[in-house]
Design a protein around this motif. Structure first.
Motif, PDB file in Angstrom:
ATOM      1  N   SER A   1       0.829  -1.202   0.000  1.00  0.00           N
ATOM      2  CA  SER A   1       0.000   0.000   0.000  1.00  0.00           C
ATOM      3  C   SER A   1       0.868   1.260   0.000  1.00  0.00           C
ATOM      4  O   SER A   1       0.577   2.246  -0.704  1.00  0.00           O
ATOM      5  N   ILE A   2       1.975   1.238   0.749  1.00  0.00           N
ATOM      6  CA  ILE A   2       2.886   2.391   0.767  1.00  0.00           C
ATOM      7  C   ILE A   2       3.578   2.539  -0.588  1.00  0.00           C
ATOM      8  O   ILE A   2       3.674   3.632  -1.152  1.00  0.00           O
ATOM      9  N   GLN A   3       4.054   1.413  -1.128  1.00  0.00           N
ATOM     10  CA  GLN A   3       4.726   1.462  -2.441  1.00  0.00           C
ATOM     11  C   GLN A   3       3.764   1.970  -3.518  1.00  0.00           C
ATOM     12  O   GLN A   3       4.156   2.736  -4.405  1.00  0.00           O
ATOM     13  N   ALA A   4       2.484   1.552  -3.418  1.00  0.00           N
ATOM     14  CA  ALA A   4       1.493   1.968  -4.412  1.00  0.00           C
ATOM     15  C   ALA A   4       1.245   3.474  -4.367  1.00  0.00           C
ATOM     16  O   ALA A   4       0.872   4.093  -5.360  1.00  0.00           O
ATOM     17  N   ASN A   5       1.470   4.096  -3.184  1.00  0.00           N
ATOM     18  CA  ASN A   5       1.348   5.560  -3.095  1.00  0.00           C
ATOM     19  C   ASN A   5       2.307   6.252  -4.047  1.00  0.00           C
ATOM     20  O   ASN A   5       2.020   7.328  -4.559  1.00  0.00           O
ATOM     21  N   TYR A   6       3.502   5.675  -4.204  1.00  0.00           N
ATOM     22  CA  TYR A   6       4.560   6.357  -4.946  1.00  0.00           C
ATOM     23  C   TYR A   6       4.719   5.815  -6.362  1.00  0.00           C
ATOM     24  O   TYR A   6       5.103   6.555  -7.256  1.00  0.00           O
TER      25      TYR A   6
ATOM     26  N   ALA B   1      14.085   4.732  -6.000  1.00  0.00           N
ATOM     27  CA  ALA B   1      14.260   6.131  -5.587  1.00  0.00           C
ATOM     28  C   ALA B   1      13.041   6.636  -4.829  1.00  0.00           C
ATOM     29  O   ALA B   1      13.162   7.281  -3.788  1.00  0.00           O
ATOM     30  N   ASN B   2      11.845   6.327  -5.327  1.00  0.00           N
ATOM     31  CA  ASN B   2      10.633   6.855  -4.698  1.00  0.00           C
ATOM     32  C   ASN B   2      10.303   6.173  -3.377  1.00  0.00           C
ATOM     33  O   ASN B   2      10.029   6.842  -2.382  1.00  0.00           O
ATOM     34  N   THR B   3      10.304   4.841  -3.363  1.00  0.00           N
ATOM     35  CA  THR B   3       9.926   4.165  -2.111  1.00  0.00           C
ATOM     36  C   THR B   3      10.961   4.455  -1.023  1.00  0.00           C
ATOM     37  O   THR B   3      10.606   4.592   0.142  1.00  0.00           O
ATOM     38  N   HIS B   4      12.222   4.589  -1.400  1.00  0.00           N
ATOM     39  CA  HIS B   4      13.242   4.850  -0.380  1.00  0.00           C
ATOM     40  C   HIS B   4      13.245   6.306   0.066  1.00  0.00           C
ATOM     41  O   HIS B   4      13.294   6.593   1.258  1.00  0.00           O
ATOM     42  N   PHE B   5      13.207   7.210  -0.896  1.00  0.00           N
ATOM     43  CA  PHE B   5      13.270   8.619  -0.507  1.00  0.00           C
ATOM     44  C   PHE B   5      12.105   8.993   0.421  1.00  0.00           C
ATOM     45  O   PHE B   5      12.310   9.585   1.486  1.00  0.00           O
ATOM     46  N   PHE B   6      10.902   8.628   0.017  1.00  0.00           N
ATOM     47  CA  PHE B   6       9.732   9.112   0.760  1.00  0.00           C
ATOM     48  C   PHE B   6       9.513   8.404   2.096  1.00  0.00           C
ATOM     49  O   PHE B   6       8.669   8.815   2.877  1.00  0.00           O
TER      50      PHE B   6
END
Lengths: 406, 406
Positions: free
Chosen positions: A85-90, A141-146
């Motif tokens: 669900s978190i990964q799907a946000n980004y 990049a997105n899942t890690h940065f955010f």
């Protein structure tokens, strides 16, 4: 709380019928089990009239790989679903489309990705995925940065961290990656032709020193929410699309651990190309293609991560001149080290990879494993001196070249 | 779950009567409030006939220091009590003797330590505590070693970590230590004579670069369970005994953060000795006494920590030659950095310390603050180059010496 039970194929169909808006009420459904190892069962449930299908995934009680009592895997499914669900946000396009979740029963119902094949299988049959570097670097990049302190308020991050400590899954990873390969553990599967090389590693205290540092980072460096098990068996691809699946090992850890997993499995495939390619030229071409992919992934990751940092960073102090460069350099060094550790565990350890294991010619298989092992050792030994992703390719090319023998 | 309410002095006595084996049924009890700042109330409840007394501590709802809604502090009391219980496993004599806990009401009843005085007050009046270095290094070495991956099974540690994430308290520490002092934050209390020095710090990007690294460590390096707020106001002493109290800021973080807190508050006291000592000679003597104490603490800590590592270590790989030395060197560098950060926040920040603030002569006070600030800057700027605890003393002696003016 509902009581967990493992579903049969028929029970999975009945369950799917109760999920709203999935299938028409009178649809004739069939179910087919998909092989995904021993910690989950996945059924593809299909309406043969319309061709619509979904995946029904249920976690199985823990297999007893590391002296643990059998446990109902409710917590792992909750972690997997929360991570998805978190990964799907980004990056909604890069992860499975979750349609329904029942954490008590450890069930996830998701959109089928049957247009794709497992990337490991694809690479073994010479598949090329030109958009994959862009996709996976975007995912990383997105899942890690955010989920790091750079892109998320640190208090919010700490609260999120509470629900991703994942002690059991981290323990499995830790033992299989940072413990067992470095001594004569009974769980290790080491084929006869590799035994001497394994013994060399068990005596190599310089190597183990670097592994001790990397293990410490794995255990204590809570940089960002990681996928935690990002090998090419958990990536499904076509030439145009990518899905990263199964983040049940998700935890807050060092970012380089995830990037290293991707690189390790690409390099393990490269090491096996003497078998998977038809000629020596094809083999070199396939390996160089993989090396180029690794450079493209790192550069894509670095560019996107720095761009997010500059445009979406939440932390004032992180804008201090020099800090970003230093951070990225440390990340590169970590990536080298974790790439090596991940490769090594699949040669001297209990989890073989098909890229090497299915090479039927024993001499070629042993040679391929030596190539992988040699690359892994170089990356671990020299990880703290890494300054450019090109170094990784130089190590790999040299280690692969010295033993190419087809 | 009982509903939280803040107790009056009379209600505290009634509560104490209900705790088994505390006082005789017909004892005549009196209650006296002890000043402990604004996040807790502490009543000393005493049976005047026998002289027996206990401390009744209740956490108060959060004060709104960092834009948080008022919260009932149940979680902080739970964390404090759990931390006390873990610390008592390893050093029972060095922490309060907890007699009764009611986490719902945020109440802790503990043995009175009224034979002791607050170490800060003691140092300000020239007190000497010859056994303190041994006590505090024992506390640090044991509580840190046994809650790190070196001394605790890593899966057990991860489970423990889940209950010590402490997002609210960590956020307060982070803002007050690593954020506000480095820009013109409205919360900072900076007296006029320090304003120029503060502006110098806000422009010093080399300093902020080092602080960014230390902040990252504070946020992401989950080495061991820390006390989290180990200043000399949370240490009570006699010449023979020591109690470390109030670990409500406990969290898994970098070990050097706790050691640095102790060193910082000793050095803040040293900076104020121009006032607290009667003559210039006495001042130098008092400062040198503090420097010697710091060396003794570090050496005691290092010796005990290494000894525990060698005799009680649970991790095979951590015995790899060279790893322990490297770990201790990194710990020393961290300690330098966090000592500096902790000192700096008490000069340019919102939490003044009595060692400096109660110096009535304005010139002496400003000078003392400059000395502290100068020491802090040197320690932060050079922390990554530290190789011996003696360097810390050289920095402090030089920074204190250049501005001594009494």
């Amino acid at each position: 709380m509902k009581k967990y039970k493992a579903f049969t194929s028929i029970e999975a169909i009945s369950f799917a019928r109760t999920v709203p808006n999935l299938f028409l009420q009178d649809a004739i459904l069939t179910s087919e089990e998909i092989d995904t190892g021993n910690s989950n069962v996945v059924f593809r449930i299909k309406d043969n009239d319309t061709g619509n299908s979904i995946l029904f995934k249920q976690a199985l009680p823990n297999v007893n790989v590391v002296d643990e009592p059998l446990q109902i895997p409710v917590e792992h499914t909750r972690i997997e679903n929360d991570a998805l669900s978190i990964q799907a946000n980004y990056c909604p396009d890069l992860v499975p489309n979750v349609l329904y979740v029942d954490n008590d029963l450890s069930i996830t119902v998701m959109g089928d990705y049957n247009d794709k094949i497992m990337m490991r299988t694809g690479l073994m049959s010479g598949g090329q995925y030109p958009l994959f570097p862009d996709h996976i670097s975007t995912f990383l990049a997105n899942t890690h940065f955010f989920t790091s302190d750079l892109g998320m308020n640190q208090q919010k991050k700490k609260k999120l961290q509470q629900s991703f400590v994942n002690p059991e899954r981290c323990k499995i990873t830790e033992e299989l990656t940072f413990e067992n390969p470095y001594y004569d553990a009974p769980e290790n599967n080491i084929e006869a032709g590799l035994r001497e090389a394994a013994q060399r590693i068990w005596k190599n205290t310089s190597l183990q020193y670097e592994v001790a540092l990397l293990r410490e980072g794995f255990l204590t460096h809570t940089q960002a929410l990681l996928h935690g098990n990002l090998h090419t068996g958990n990536i499904f691809v076509t030439e145009e699309t990518t899905k990263v699946i199964a983040p049940e090992f998700a935890f807050f850890g060092p970012i380089g651990f995830d990037i290293g997993a991707v690189f390790a499995h690409l390099l393990l495939n490269a090491a096996g190309q003497s078998h998977w390619s038809k000629t020596a030229e094809e083999c070199v071409y396939a390996q160089e293609h993989i090396f180029a992919m690794i450079i493209e992934i790192w550069c894509g990751f670095e560019q996107q991560f720095r761009n997010l940092w500059n445009t979406r960073g939440v932390d004032r102090l992180s804008k201090t001149p020099g800090y970003q460069n230093d951070f990225m350099q440390r990340l590169l060094k970590d990536t080298f080290g974790y790439t090596g550790c991940n490769m090594l565990r699949h040669v001297i350890g209990m989890s073989e990879v098909a890229d090497l294991e299915t090479i039927t010619n024993a001499k070629k298989r042993i040679n391929a494993k030596h190539r992988a092992l040699h690359t892994a050792e170089q990356l671990i030994l020299h990880h703290r001196k890494a300054t450019s992703i090109v170094d990784l390719i130089l190590f790999a090319r040299s280690a692969m070249g010295t033993t190419v023998n087809i």
